[in-house]
Design an enzyme around this catalytic site. Sequence first.
Site: not given
Length: 254
Positions: A8, A67-68, A150, A175, A177
Site C-alpha cells: 500500500d 476499501n478506499h 485486500h 491492506h 500496512h
Amino acid sequence: MKFLFIGDIVGRAGRRAVREIMPDLVKEHNIDLVVANGENAAGGFGLNKKVAEELFEYGIDILTMGNHTWKNKGIFKFVDQEPRIVRPLNFAPGVPGRGYSSFLKNGRRITVVNLIGQIYIGPHDSPFRIIRDQLDTLKRESDIIIVDFHAEATGEKGAMGYYLDGKVDCVYGTHTHVQTNDAKILPKGTAFISDLGLTGAVDSILGMKSEPIVKKHLTGLHTKFEVGTGTVQLAGAIYDHKENTIFPVRINDA
C-alpha cells in the site's frame, strides 16, 4: 518472468519511496512487471488521475485498489477508461471499473485480479465465490494469474491462498500496512504472502502521522489524519515465476 509487488502506497511519502527506491530494485532484480496497491496514494485516501499518472510514469505497470477505492471522487471520471487500474472484483455488480485486467508482457498474457475481504472490512460479496465463478474464464485468457487480496484478517488471507493453491500462480495480501514473515510456496505450487506491508513514511502509524491518531485514542474525538513525512520505505515482494520463488523486500531511503 519476475514480478515486483508493492504494498500500500500512502500519500506523497509513499510516492517518493516509489520514485527513489523502485528503479534500483527493478534493475537489480531484472523485474519484468510491477504491480502496486494504490488505494491510499492520493493524500492517504483514494486515487486520482494525476497521482495515477505519476505512478505510471515512475514505472508501475498496474495499480490495484481496495476499501478506499471511491474515497477520491475524481476516480469516477477515468477508472472505466484505464485498464491499468483494477478495483476489487467482488464489489457490487454495476460499479465502475474492472475487477481484473490482462496484459501481454514478454509474450505472456498476465492477468491481475483484485479481491476484497469480508472480515472487519465491510459487507462485500464473498471473494471466494466470486473468484470461483471466474476461474475458468481467467484460465482461458491467461498464462499467469496474480491475485491481490485486500483484506484485514490474516486467517481470511490464508484461506484464500489455500483455496486458490494450484489454481492461480500467486496470491498476496494488502491492506494492513504491516509486512508479514510468511512468504512461501503452498503445497500445490501457488506463491503466497499474507501482507506486502507499507510503502510510505517509516516514522508513522500505518503511513500517517502519529500525533492525531494517538489523540483520537485518548479523547475519542474525530481528528484529521495526515500523511507521514521523513524517511520512507518501500515494502513488497519479488516473485520469480520461472523459479517459483517469492521473498519479501523492505528498503528504507532518507
